[in-house]
Scaffold this motif. Structure first.
Motif, PDB file in Angstrom:
ATOM      1  N   SER A 107      -4.888 -29.926  12.989  1.00  0.00           N
ATOM      2  CA  SER A 107      -4.621 -28.918  11.958  1.00  0.00           C
ATOM      3  C   SER A 107      -5.214 -27.560  12.307  1.00  0.00           C
ATOM      4  O   SER A 107      -4.685 -26.524  11.887  1.00  0.00           O
ATOM      5  CB  SER A 107      -5.158 -29.395  10.610  1.00  0.00           C
ATOM      6  OG  SER A 107      -6.561 -29.615  10.681  1.00  0.00           O
ATOM      7  N   THR A 108      -6.305 -27.535  13.071  1.00  0.00           N
ATOM      8  CA  THR A 108      -6.965 -26.266  13.406  1.00  0.00           C
ATOM      9  C   THR A 108      -7.085 -26.030  14.909  1.00  0.00           C
ATOM     10  O   THR A 108      -7.791 -25.121  15.329  1.00  0.00           O
ATOM     11  CB  THR A 108      -8.377 -26.210  12.792  1.00  0.00           C
ATOM     12  OG1 THR A 108      -9.177 -27.283  13.337  1.00  0.00           O
ATOM     13  CG2 THR A 108      -8.328 -26.313  11.275  1.00  0.00           C
ATOM     14  N   TYR A 109      -6.419 -26.839  15.710  1.00  0.00           N
ATOM     15  CA  TYR A 109      -6.544 -26.709  17.165  1.00  0.00           C
ATOM     16  C   TYR A 109      -5.338 -27.282  17.874  1.00  0.00           C
ATOM     17  O   TYR A 109      -4.559 -28.065  17.323  1.00  0.00           O
ATOM     18  CB  TYR A 109      -7.796 -27.440  17.658  1.00  0.00           C
ATOM     19  CG  TYR A 109      -7.701 -28.945  17.481  1.00  0.00           C
ATOM     20  CD1 TYR A 109      -7.115 -29.750  18.451  1.00  0.00           C
ATOM     21  CD2 TYR A 109      -8.153 -29.552  16.314  1.00  0.00           C
ATOM     22  CE1 TYR A 109      -6.980 -31.111  18.275  1.00  0.00           C
ATOM     23  CE2 TYR A 109      -8.026 -30.913  16.122  1.00  0.00           C
ATOM     24  CZ  TYR A 109      -7.442 -31.689  17.101  1.00  0.00           C
ATOM     25  OH  TYR A 109      -7.299 -33.042  16.915  1.00  0.00           O
ATOM     26  N   ALA A 253     -18.318 -31.634   8.621  1.00  0.00           N
ATOM     27  CA  ALA A 253     -17.423 -31.709   9.787  1.00  0.00           C
ATOM     28  C   ALA A 253     -18.196 -31.948  11.069  1.00  0.00           C
ATOM     29  O   ALA A 253     -17.611 -32.065  12.133  1.00  0.00           O
ATOM     30  CB  ALA A 253     -16.608 -30.423   9.907  1.00  0.00           C
ATOM     31  N   GLY A 254     -19.528 -31.998  10.955  1.00  0.00           N
ATOM     32  CA  GLY A 254     -20.363 -32.233  12.126  1.00  0.00           C
ATOM     33  C   GLY A 254     -20.727 -30.976  12.885  1.00  0.00           C
ATOM     34  O   GLY A 254     -21.731 -30.934  13.594  1.00  0.00           O
ATOM     35  N   SER A 255     -19.916 -29.938  12.742  1.00  0.00           N
ATOM     36  CA  SER A 255     -20.135 -28.682  13.468  1.00  0.00           C
ATOM     37  C   SER A 255     -19.168 -27.646  12.945  1.00  0.00           C
ATOM     38  O   SER A 255     -18.360 -27.915  12.045  1.00  0.00           O
ATOM     39  CB  SER A 255     -19.910 -28.877  14.967  1.00  0.00           C
ATOM     40  OG  SER A 255     -18.526 -29.021  15.231  1.00  0.00           O
ATOM     41  N   GLY A 256     -19.198 -26.466  13.550  1.00  0.00           N
ATOM     42  CA  GLY A 256     -18.179 -25.472  13.290  1.00  0.00           C
ATOM     43  C   GLY A 256     -16.919 -25.804  14.077  1.00  0.00           C
ATOM     44  O   GLY A 256     -16.832 -26.831  14.757  1.00  0.00           O
ATOM     45  N   ALA A 257     -15.931 -24.912  13.993  1.00  0.00           N
ATOM     46  CA  ALA A 257     -14.672 -25.088  14.725  1.00  0.00           C
ATOM     47  C   ALA A 257     -14.615 -24.083  15.859  1.00  0.00           C
ATOM     48  O   ALA A 257     -14.710 -22.877  15.625  1.00  0.00           O
ATOM     49  CB  ALA A 257     -13.476 -24.911  13.786  1.00  0.00           C
ATOM     50  N   ASN A 258     -14.462 -24.564  17.074  1.00  0.00           N
ATOM     51  CA  ASN A 258     -14.461 -23.702  18.252  1.00  0.00           C
ATOM     52  C   ASN A 258     -13.678 -24.360  19.384  1.00  0.00           C
ATOM     53  O   ASN A 258     -13.368 -25.552  19.311  1.00  0.00           O
ATOM     54  CB  ASN A 258     -15.897 -23.433  18.719  1.00  0.00           C
ATOM     55  CG  ASN A 258     -16.525 -22.216  18.057  1.00  0.00           C
ATOM     56  OD1 ASN A 258     -16.045 -21.096  18.234  1.00  0.00           O
ATOM     57  ND2 ASN A 258     -17.574 -22.428  17.273  1.00  0.00           N
ATOM     58  N   PRO A 259     -13.359 -23.615  20.435  1.00  0.00           N
ATOM     59  CA  PRO A 259     -12.851 -24.262  21.650  1.00  0.00           C
ATOM     60  C   PRO A 259     -13.889 -25.260  22.152  1.00  0.00           C
ATOM     61  O   PRO A 259     -15.089 -25.009  22.044  1.00  0.00           O
ATOM     62  CB  PRO A 259     -12.676 -23.101  22.633  1.00  0.00           C
ATOM     63  CG  PRO A 259     -12.563 -21.891  21.769  1.00  0.00           C
ATOM     64  CD  PRO A 259     -13.446 -22.147  20.598  1.00  0.00           C
ATOM     65  N   LEU A 273     -10.621 -36.221  30.226  1.00  0.00           N
ATOM     66  CA  LEU A 273     -11.097 -34.839  30.263  1.00  0.00           C
ATOM     67  C   LEU A 273     -10.333 -34.047  29.214  1.00  0.00           C
ATOM     68  O   LEU A 273      -9.106 -33.875  29.330  1.00  0.00           O
ATOM     69  CB  LEU A 273     -10.884 -34.231  31.649  1.00  0.00           C
ATOM     70  CG  LEU A 273     -11.603 -34.930  32.812  1.00  0.00           C
ATOM     71  CD1 LEU A 273     -11.133 -34.362  34.146  1.00  0.00           C
ATOM     72  CD2 LEU A 273     -13.113 -34.779  32.672  1.00  0.00           C
ATOM     73  N   LEU A 274     -11.022 -33.564  28.199  1.00  0.00           N
ATOM     74  CA  LEU A 274     -10.386 -32.945  27.040  1.00  0.00           C
ATOM     75  C   LEU A 274     -10.809 -31.490  26.887  1.00  0.00           C
ATOM     76  O   LEU A 274     -11.991 -31.163  26.983  1.00  0.00           O
ATOM     77  CB  LEU A 274     -10.777 -33.716  25.771  1.00  0.00           C
ATOM     78  CG  LEU A 274     -10.324 -33.139  24.431  1.00  0.00           C
ATOM     79  CD1 LEU A 274      -8.810 -33.270  24.279  1.00  0.00           C
ATOM     80  CD2 LEU A 274     -11.046 -33.823  23.279  1.00  0.00           C
ATOM     81  N   VAL A 275      -9.827 -30.607  26.622  1.00  0.00           N
ATOM     82  CA  VAL A 275     -10.113 -29.202  26.314  1.00  0.00           C
ATOM     83  C   VAL A 275      -9.282 -28.801  25.098  1.00  0.00           C
ATOM     84  O   VAL A 275      -8.077 -29.066  25.042  1.00  0.00           O
ATOM     85  CB  VAL A 275      -9.782 -28.277  27.502  1.00  0.00           C
ATOM     86  CG1 VAL A 275      -9.993 -26.813  27.117  1.00  0.00           C
ATOM     87  CG2 VAL A 275     -10.645 -28.627  28.706  1.00  0.00           C
ATOM     88  N   THR A 276      -9.934 -28.156  24.124  1.00  0.00           N
ATOM     89  CA  THR A 276      -9.224 -27.663  22.942  1.00  0.00           C
ATOM     90  C   THR A 276      -9.269 -26.144  22.914  1.00  0.00           C
ATOM     91  O   THR A 276     -10.137 -25.522  23.526  1.00  0.00           O
ATOM     92  CB  THR A 276      -9.847 -28.202  21.642  1.00  0.00           C
ATOM     93  OG1 THR A 276     -11.043 -27.475  21.338  1.00  0.00           O
ATOM     94  CG2 THR A 276     -10.172 -29.686  21.753  1.00  0.00           C
ATOM     95  N   ASP A 277      -8.344 -25.548  22.166  1.00  0.00           N
ATOM     96  CA  ASP A 277      -8.349 -24.091  22.018  1.00  0.00           C
ATOM     97  C   ASP A 277      -9.090 -23.697  20.748  1.00  0.00           C
ATOM     98  O   ASP A 277      -9.743 -24.511  20.104  1.00  0.00           O
ATOM     99  CB  ASP A 277      -6.922 -23.537  22.047  1.00  0.00           C
ATOM    100  CG  ASP A 277      -6.102 -23.961  20.827  1.00  0.00           C
ATOM    101  OD1 ASP A 277      -6.636 -24.693  19.959  1.00  0.00           O
ATOM    102  OD2 ASP A 277      -4.932 -23.547  20.723  1.00  0.00           O
ATOM    103  N   GLY A 278      -8.999 -22.427  20.350  1.00  0.00           N
ATOM    104  CA  GLY A 278      -9.660 -21.948  19.147  1.00  0.00           C
ATOM    105  C   GLY A 278      -9.935 -20.467  19.207  1.00  0.00           C
ATOM    106  O   GLY A 278      -9.451 -19.764  20.093  1.00  0.00           O
ATOM    107  N   ARG A 279     -10.683 -19.968  18.208  1.00  0.00           N
ATOM    108  CA  ARG A 279     -11.034 -18.544  18.103  1.00  0.00           C
ATOM    109  C   ARG A 279      -9.804 -17.646  18.083  1.00  0.00           C
ATOM    110  O   ARG A 279      -9.774 -16.576  18.700  1.00  0.00           O
ATOM    111  CB  ARG A 279     -11.990 -18.129  19.214  1.00  0.00           C
ATOM    112  CG  ARG A 279     -13.337 -18.821  19.111  1.00  0.00           C
ATOM    113  CD  ARG A 279     -14.342 -18.285  20.106  1.00  0.00           C
ATOM    114  NE  ARG A 279     -15.599 -19.035  20.002  1.00  0.00           N
ATOM    115  CZ  ARG A 279     -16.631 -18.876  20.803  1.00  0.00           C
ATOM    116  NH1 ARG A 279     -16.585 -17.995  21.770  1.00  0.00           N
ATOM    117  NH2 ARG A 279     -17.725 -19.604  20.643  1.00  0.00           N
ATOM    118  N   LEU A 285      -8.248 -22.023  14.837  1.00  0.00           N
ATOM    119  CA  LEU A 285      -9.673 -21.755  14.688  1.00  0.00           C
ATOM    120  C   LEU A 285     -10.486 -22.511  15.731  1.00  0.00           C
ATOM    121  O   LEU A 285     -11.436 -21.995  16.302  1.00  0.00           O
ATOM    122  CB  LEU A 285     -10.135 -22.150  13.285  1.00  0.00           C
ATOM    123  CG  LEU A 285     -11.557 -21.787  12.888  1.00  0.00           C
ATOM    124  CD1 LEU A 285     -11.773 -20.281  12.990  1.00  0.00           C
ATOM    125  CD2 LEU A 285     -11.849 -22.257  11.462  1.00  0.00           C
ATOM    126  N   GLY A 286     -10.121 -23.776  15.990  1.00  0.00           N
ATOM    127  CA  GLY A 286     -10.823 -24.588  16.973  1.00  0.00           C
ATOM    128  C   GLY A 286     -11.036 -26.000  16.477  1.00  0.00           C
ATOM    129  O   GLY A 286     -10.580 -26.380  15.398  1.00  0.00           O
TER     130      GLY A 286
END
Length: 346
Positions: A107-109, A253-259, A273-279, A285-286
């Protein structure tokens, strides 16, 4: 005179525009912090605390005590479980050439995951040649200079001004310690592989150089970096996500939302190996800590860890970037890095 009047009007317009912009941004901050949504406020605070340059913004809107209260309500629970190596049985019959790129949406990444069947193919690449440099290199260069197929960023490093040439904490490459300086880093963790190609996630908190070196020898670490576990009004970092198939508990949520950049291993030895986007990238958002746990669990991780995030998060695969830095000037590349996990060619 006409030219002077024009210049005066221009400066007046620019000045008014900047004032309106600043008031608007400040107003939005007030809405996030004191509006009707506690979730939006908490996400706003915890997300900014994970950035390198924007932490100060939070202090413009609320007290240190309130900030810490929000951090505590959106943090990871203590997780002292150590990995049981017997739960990973590397499948000798598995297709060792097997590698897959998977698209994942939340939903946010947006995220991508590289699934590598043979864990022996996952190595650490560094810029170290007897010394560390002021400037690191982009991820594509780390991958291509090592004649590899793919790679992701990973590990603590000095990221100021995007120089990226010096790691923090620990670096082990091909069973050789290239950097060992745990001093002053709260919650230091080792993340990497041993000589049996098992993913190791080891708490090094409070250990000195000699003790860290002993851990590396005893655990027969071949390739590893360091990341940080700390939850405070100055930092909001976390490492362990899943250990022995047990998902880490968290508040909010355990943390903020970021890459994010994370690594995991399945029961058959396959590496994730996982990479998400964000910002703001692609309007996202992330990812939060809870998102990473959910993804790694869905893809069968027995052990998994967060290894970096923010503008550093990037993925290079088969000659092109699949996930790139969210920084404007490096949106088609990556930040300069001292290290990265790469996947060797077959």
């Amino acid at each position: 005179m006409k030219a002077l009047k024009f210049i005066g009007k221009l400066f007046s317009f620019v000045g008014v525009f900047l004032i309106v912009l600043l008031v608007t941004i400040y107003g939005m901050g007030l809405i996030f912090c004191y509006g009707p949504s506690a979730h939006a406020r908490n996400l706003f605070v915890t997300t900014l605390l994970e950035t390198g340059q924007m932490k100060f913004v939070v202090g413009l809107f609320m007290s240190d005590e309130k900030v810490q209260e929000i951090v505590d309500s959106n943090s990871m629970a203590a997780f002292d479980v150590e990995a049981d190596d017997s739960l990973i049985n590397i499948d000798s019959e598995i297709n060792k050439d097997g590698i897959e790129l998977v698209q994942i949406s939340g939903s946010t990444y947006s995220a991508k995951m590289i699934i590598v069947n043979d864990p022996a193919r996952v190595k650490l690449a560094t810029i170290y040649d007897g010394s560390w440099k002021q400037y690191g290199v982009t991820l594509d260069k780390l991958v291509n200079d090592n004649d590899a197929f793919a790679g992701v960023n990973g590990g603590l490093y000095y990221s100021d001004s995007n120089k990226g040439g010096r790691p923090l904490g620990l670096v082990v490459r091909d069973c050789v310690i290239e950097h060992n300086n745990p001093s002053g880093i709260a919650g230091l963790h080792l993340v990497g592989f041993n000589e049996d190609n098992l993913l190791k996630i080891i708490d090094l908190s409070g250990k000195n150089k000699s003790e860290v070196e002993n851990v590396i020898k005893e655990e027969k670490i071949r390739d590893a970096v360091a990341f940080q576990e700390e939850s405070s009004d100055a930092n909001n970092h976390f490492v362990k996500l899943i250990i022995n198939g047990e998902e880490r508990e968290f508040n909010g949520a355990g943390s903020g939302a970021n890459p994010r950049t994370a690594i995991g291993q399945r029961a058959d030895g396959s590496v994730l190996l996982l990479v998400t986007d964000g910002r703001g990238a692609s309007g996202h958002l992330g990812a939060t800590a809870s998102d990473l746990i959910e993804i790694m669990s869905e893809y069968g991780a027995i052990n998994a860890a967060n290894i970096d995030g923010g503008s550093s998060s990037s993925m290079y695969y088969d000659g092109k970037y699949e996930m790139t830095s969210v920084t404007l000037y490096y949106s088609n590349s990556s930040w300069r890095l001292p290290t990265g996990f790469i996947v060797e060619k077959r």
